[in-house]
Design an enzyme around this catalytic site. Structure first.
Site, PDB file in Angstrom:
ATOM      1  CB  SER A 142     105.242  40.379  63.595  1.00 20.99           C
ATOM      2  OG  SER A 142     105.554  40.977  64.836  1.00 20.99           O
ATOM      3  CE1 TYR A 155     110.335  39.603  62.913  1.00 17.39           C
ATOM      4  CE2 TYR A 155     109.287  41.230  64.343  1.00 17.39           C
ATOM      5  CZ  TYR A 155     109.349  39.942  63.825  1.00 17.39           C
ATOM      6  OH  TYR A 155     108.419  39.005  64.200  1.00 17.39           O
TER       7      TYR A 155
END
Length: 265
Positions: A142, A155
């Site tokens: 990501s 995350y």
């Protein structure tokens, strides 16, 4: 790379980027093995693909937070196909909670799926891939693996961990004919925010405004497959997020101001 006849195992293959990658690779002639927890969605995909070209899609339901299920799934992959050309570690979950509101149990959940799941699947199948002559490992990281952002603490940490682990693995496999592609998407139009975890571990259940305006999942999948075809090491997908990364590298003070003031959704 010609994908015709190549064998591909995709985790998190029932929805979002994983499903779009399955559709893109199937259209290019690949043989698919799709894994996810949702057996019903996997079966629907298999039925759709096999109605077009029977025998080129297999499903192996698997919860990659369970090491025994990973081992069983890897064993089934090795029985199903003669070799594995491409592993795509796509399964994951995001977060929508501030650090002070996030339980340690939720933090562990995020790491179990995003980090340990990908590591476990890779370690389970890697000897088979190497023994059959090598292959490609794709890791859906990501843009949050490149910088921190509000409401994404764990995350982001799990994606930073993926970056470090798989960059190291790439170096260690430099003489084994195994390439590692790290994919760093920004906002992609999927249900990732809807399925994100709140601080107590429950589902967030809201489509972020930024997510709804993100890059289409089909465009994302096409970029990933073309990067794989060109044997790239890393690819960034997004719009404003890519500029934010450039700003962090060139004008750090401006990045820190933006990160502190930008909407987390």
């Amino acid at each position: 790379m010609n994908f015709q006849g190549k064998t591909v195992w995709i985790t998190g293959g029932s929805a979002g980027i994983g499903k779009a990658l399955a559709e893109e690779l199937f259209s290019r002639g690949a043989v698919l093995i799709l894994s996810a927890r949702n057996t019903e969605k996997l079966q629907a995909l298999k039925n759709d693909f096999n109605s077009k070209d029977p025998g080129r899609c297999h499903i192996i339901p698997c919860d990659i937070t369970d090491p025994s299920q990973i081992d069983n799934a890897a064993a089934l992959v090795m029985k199903t196909v003669p070799k594995l050309d491409i592993l795509i570690n796509n399964a994951g979950v995001s977060q929508r909670s501030y650090v002070m509101d996030t339980s340690i149990e939720t933090e562990r959940k995020l790491f179990e799926l995003n980090y340990f799941g990908a590591v476990g699947v890779t370690k389970a199948i890697l000897p088979f891939m190497i023994n059959k002559g090598g292959g490609n490992i794709v890791v859906i990281s990501s843009m949050a693996g490149k910088f921190g952002f509000r409401m994404r603490s764990t995350y982001s940490a799990s994606k930073h961990a993926l970056q470090g682990y798989f960059e190291t693995l790439r170096a260690e496999l430099s003489d084994k004919n195994v390439n590692v592609l790290l994919v760093c998407p920004g906002r992609i139009k999927t249900d990732i925010s809807v399925n994100s975890l709140k601080g107590d571990g429950s589902k967030y259940g809201v489509m972020d405004a930024g997510q709804a305006k993100g890059v289409s999942v089909e465009r994302c999948a096409s970029i990933i497959v073309n990067a794989l075809k060109r044997n790239r090491k890393e690819v960034f997908i997004g719009t404003a997020e890519r500029f934010l990364l450039i700003i962090k590298r060139t004008i750090p003070s401006l990045y820190y101001w933006i990160a502190s003031h930008a909407s987390p959704t």
